[in-house]
Design an enzyme around this catalytic site. Structure first.
Site, short mmCIF file in Angstrom:
data_model
loop_
_atom_site.label_atom_id
_atom_site.label_comp_id
_atom_site.label_asym_id
_atom_site.label_seq_id
_atom_site.Cartn_x
_atom_site.Cartn_y
_atom_site.Cartn_z
N ASN A 105 -4.88 -9.61 -8.39
CA ASN A 105 -3.91 -9.05 -7.45
C ASN A 105 -4.28 -9.53 -6.05
O ASN A 105 -5.25 -9.04 -5.46
CB ASN A 105 -3.98 -7.52 -7.55
CG ASN A 105 -3.15 -6.83 -6.49
OD1 ASN A 105 -2.30 -7.43 -5.84
ND2 ASN A 105 -3.39 -5.52 -6.31
N TRP A 106 -3.51 -10.48 -5.55
CA TRP A 106 -3.86 -11.06 -4.24
C TRP A 106 -3.53 -10.12 -3.08
O TRP A 106 -3.93 -10.36 -1.96
CB TRP A 106 -3.10 -12.38 -4.01
CG TRP A 106 -3.43 -13.48 -4.96
CD1 TRP A 106 -4.29 -13.43 -6.04
CD2 TRP A 106 -2.91 -14.81 -4.94
NE1 TRP A 106 -4.33 -14.65 -6.67
CE2 TRP A 106 -3.48 -15.52 -6.03
CE3 TRP A 106 -2.01 -15.49 -4.12
CZ2 TRP A 106 -3.19 -16.86 -6.29
CZ3 TRP A 106 -1.70 -16.82 -4.38
CH2 TRP A 106 -2.29 -17.50 -5.46
N LYS A 107 -2.77 -9.08 -3.35
CA LYS A 107 -2.32 -8.17 -2.28
C LYS A 107 -1.63 -9.00 -1.19
O LYS A 107 -0.98 -9.98 -1.51
CB LYS A 107 -3.48 -7.32 -1.77
CG LYS A 107 -4.21 -6.62 -2.92
CD LYS A 107 -5.19 -5.59 -2.48
CE LYS A 107 -5.84 -4.97 -3.73
NZ LYS A 107 -6.76 -3.88 -3.41
N HIS A 164 0.55 0.71 -7.81
CA HIS A 164 -0.79 0.49 -7.26
C HIS A 164 -1.07 1.60 -6.24
O HIS A 164 -0.17 2.03 -5.53
CB HIS A 164 -0.86 -0.89 -6.61
CG HIS A 164 -2.26 -1.26 -6.22
ND1 HIS A 164 -2.85 -0.77 -5.08
CD2 HIS A 164 -3.19 -2.02 -6.84
CE1 HIS A 164 -4.10 -1.23 -5.03
NE2 HIS A 164 -4.32 -1.99 -6.08
N GLU A 209 -2.28 1.59 -3.42
CA GLU A 209 -1.88 1.28 -2.04
C GLU A 209 -0.39 1.54 -1.84
O GLU A 209 0.04 1.95 -0.77
CB GLU A 209 -2.26 -0.18 -1.70
CG GLU A 209 -3.76 -0.32 -1.51
CD GLU A 209 -4.33 -1.66 -1.90
OE1 GLU A 209 -3.58 -2.65 -2.01
OE2 GLU A 209 -5.56 -1.72 -2.12
N GLU A 264 -7.54 2.52 -11.92
CA GLU A 264 -8.20 2.07 -10.69
C GLU A 264 -8.56 3.28 -9.84
O GLU A 264 -7.70 3.79 -9.10
CB GLU A 264 -7.26 1.15 -9.90
CG GLU A 264 -6.81 -0.09 -10.64
CD GLU A 264 -6.38 -1.16 -9.66
OE1 GLU A 264 -6.98 -2.24 -9.70
OE2 GLU A 264 -5.47 -0.92 -8.85
N GLY A 280 -11.78 -2.03 -3.27
CA GLY A 280 -12.12 -2.72 -2.04
C GLY A 280 -13.33 -2.14 -1.32
O GLY A 280 -13.61 -2.48 -0.18
N SER A 294 -13.39 -3.05 -7.37
CA SER A 294 -14.64 -3.76 -7.09
C SER A 294 -15.25 -4.44 -8.32
O SER A 294 -16.48 -4.48 -8.48
CB SER A 294 -15.66 -2.83 -6.42
OG SER A 294 -15.16 -2.39 -5.18
N GLY A 313 -10.29 -8.23 -4.45
CA GLY A 313 -11.09 -9.13 -3.60
C GLY A 313 -11.65 -10.34 -4.32
O GLY A 313 -11.55 -11.47 -3.80
P1 PGA Z 1 -10.70 -4.72 -5.54
O1 PGA Z 1 -9.16 -4.30 -5.75
O2 PGA Z 1 -11.09 -5.55 -6.72
O3 PGA Z 1 -10.73 -5.47 -4.24
O4 PGA Z 1 -11.49 -3.44 -5.47
C1 PGA Z 1 -8.65 -3.98 -7.01
C2 PGA Z 1 -7.19 -3.61 -6.90
O5 PGA Z 1 -6.82 -2.91 -5.95
O6 PGA Z 1 -6.36 -3.99 -7.75
#
Ligand code: PGA
Length: 253
Positions: free
Chosen positions: A9-11, A98, A100, A170, A176, A216, A238
């Site tokens: 997931n590049w966000k 997600h 976010e 998640e 993150g 993470s 990330g």
């Molecule tokens: P992260 O993000 O690997 O940077 O913790 C995971 C995600 O939000 O899908």
């Protein structure tokens, strides 16, 4: 035996040039280093790169996805993108819910249930995210939160529809932050989700559904996480922004 999935997931990262470079690198490395029978690798860039990523990956085992879609099929929704548009650009998967988007865009379980419907009706696979905040975990409410996210967002589906869904657990506190859920914490929640699926859909369906862990995940913790009985791969943030670390995670399957 469930085939594992590693999805990046590049966000909101990577301009066009950077996104194309990352895609080419991943496609080439996956061809040489990753067994396509063991793991499905998916790149999930921002909308604007989806077509180009899918085109570059075409003919390779790497798939493309999107990070969200609108709940309506089409119409006067300025700035929005439909599941059908995403499909027509060559993508196969869409992330929904997600944390976010739940946090910054106010996405609720009820809204996500409608998005799931449109994704499945389009013939795509939904990657449905769930996970608790640190406050919820500290209050001992994580199972309750995850149960309502899973039930309210997904349990209106038939068993056949459910098989088109991938679930991603998640924990918000692990996204993150560099703090990964311990292998035992992750497996405990994955087993809990699988039990919810078994109670609602029966063992055969529940055993066929991939449940990914996200938060993470790095090359050095992936193998241990992915070795757990109910952890079927990862949703990577990330570490998916760099080809070497992303492909090393795929190789850990
Ligand atoms: P992260 O993000 O690997 O940077 O913790 C995971 C995600 O939000 O899908």
């Amino acid at each position: 035996m469930r085939k594992k999935i590693v999805a990046g997931n590049w966000k909101m990262n990577k301009n066009f040039e950077e996104g194309m470079a990352l895609t080419s690198e991943v496609v080439n490395m996956v061809k040489d280093e990753v067994s396509a029978d063991k793991v499905t690798v998916i790149l999930i860039p921002p909308f604007i790169h989806v077509h180009a990523v899918a085109a570059l990956a075409k003919g390779s085992p790497v798939l493309a996805g999107a990070q969200n879609c609108h709940q309506e099929v089409k119409g006067a929704y300025t700035g929005e993108v439909s599941a059908e548009m995403i499909k027509s650009c060559g993508a196969t998967h869409i992330i929904l819910g997600h944390s976010e988007r739940r946090m910054y865009n106010g996405e609720t379980n009820a809204l996500l249930a409608t998005k799931v419907n449109v994704v499945l009706a389009t013939g795509l696979t939904a990657i449905y995210c769930c996970g608790e905040t640190i406050e919820q975990r500290n209050a001992g409410k994580h199972f309750e939160v995850i149960e309502s996210q899973v039930k309210e967002g997904l349990f209106h589906l038939s068993a056949a529809q459910m098989k088109q869904v991938v679930i991603a657990y998640e924990p918000v506190w692990a996204i993150g932050t560099g703090v990964t859920a311990s292998t035992a914490q992750a497996q405990e929640v994955h087993a809990f989700i699988r039990k919810l699926l078994t109670d609602r859909y029966g063992k055969e369906t529940a055993e066929s559904i991939c449940i990914l862990y996200g938060g993470s995940v790095k090359p050095d913790n992936a193998a241990e996480l992915f070795s757990q009985q109910d952890i079927d791969g990862g949703l990577i943030g990330g570490a998916a922004l760099q080809s070497r670390s992303f492909v090393d995670i795929a190789k850990a399957c």
